[in-house]
Design an enzyme around this catalytic site. Structure first.
Site, PDB file in Angstrom:
ATOM      1  N   CYS A  34     -30.946  -4.590  -4.799  1.00 58.45           N
ATOM      2  CA  CYS A  34     -29.714  -4.060  -5.406  1.00 58.45           C
ATOM      3  C   CYS A  34     -28.828  -3.416  -4.333  1.00 58.45           C
ATOM      4  O   CYS A  34     -29.162  -2.362  -3.792  1.00 58.45           O
ATOM      5  CB  CYS A  34     -30.105  -3.051  -6.490  1.00 58.45           C
ATOM      6  SG  CYS A  34     -28.754  -2.051  -7.122  1.00 58.45           S
ATOM      7  N   CYS A  37     -27.636   0.116  -5.053  1.00 58.75           N
ATOM      8  CA  CYS A  37     -28.774   1.035  -4.933  1.00 58.75           C
ATOM      9  C   CYS A  37     -28.950   1.463  -3.482  1.00 58.75           C
ATOM     10  O   CYS A  37     -29.187   2.643  -3.194  1.00 58.75           O
ATOM     11  CB  CYS A  37     -30.065   0.379  -5.416  1.00 58.75           C
ATOM     12  SG  CYS A  37     -30.061  -0.101  -7.152  1.00 58.75           S
TER      13      CYS A  37
END
Length: 108
Positions: A34, A37
């Site tokens: 991600c 993230c």
């Protein structure tokens, strides 16, 4: 990937580290793949340092801890869950500013 004060939460330790915590807990639900993230990771590490002794700040790998992810209905990453006394008191979905997390932690 985490700083030295950033805790690692798992399905196995979630109950003891998060739900039974005496202090508020900020849980960053993330995944290695991600991009947002990874962009958020330095902010989480900074919060862990700034709130050391006042709140727990840590990360939960969504891919490795499916039970907890499912239990809290996490459907997008990153998701930040803030717990107090074993209950979710705030949920952030997506990339956010550090000031937003601080505002919630400061009220707890």
């Amino acid at each position: 990937m985490a700083g030295k004060l950033t805790k690692e939460f798992t399905d196995a330790n979630f109950d003891s580290e998060v739900l039974k915590s005496e202090t508020p807990v900020l849980v960053d639900v993330w995944a290695e793949w991600c991009g947002p993230c990874r962009m958020l990771a330095p902010t989480i590490d900074q919060l862990a340092t700034e709130y050391d002794g006042k709140a727990k700040v840590g990360k939960l790998d969504a891919d490795a801890n499916r039970d907890t992810v499912s239990k809290y209905g996490v459907s997008a990453l990153p998701t930040i869950l803030v717990f107090k006394a074993g209950q979710v008191v705030h949920k952030f979905v997506g990339l956010r500013q550090k000031s937003e997390f601080k505002q919630v932690l400061d009220t707890l």
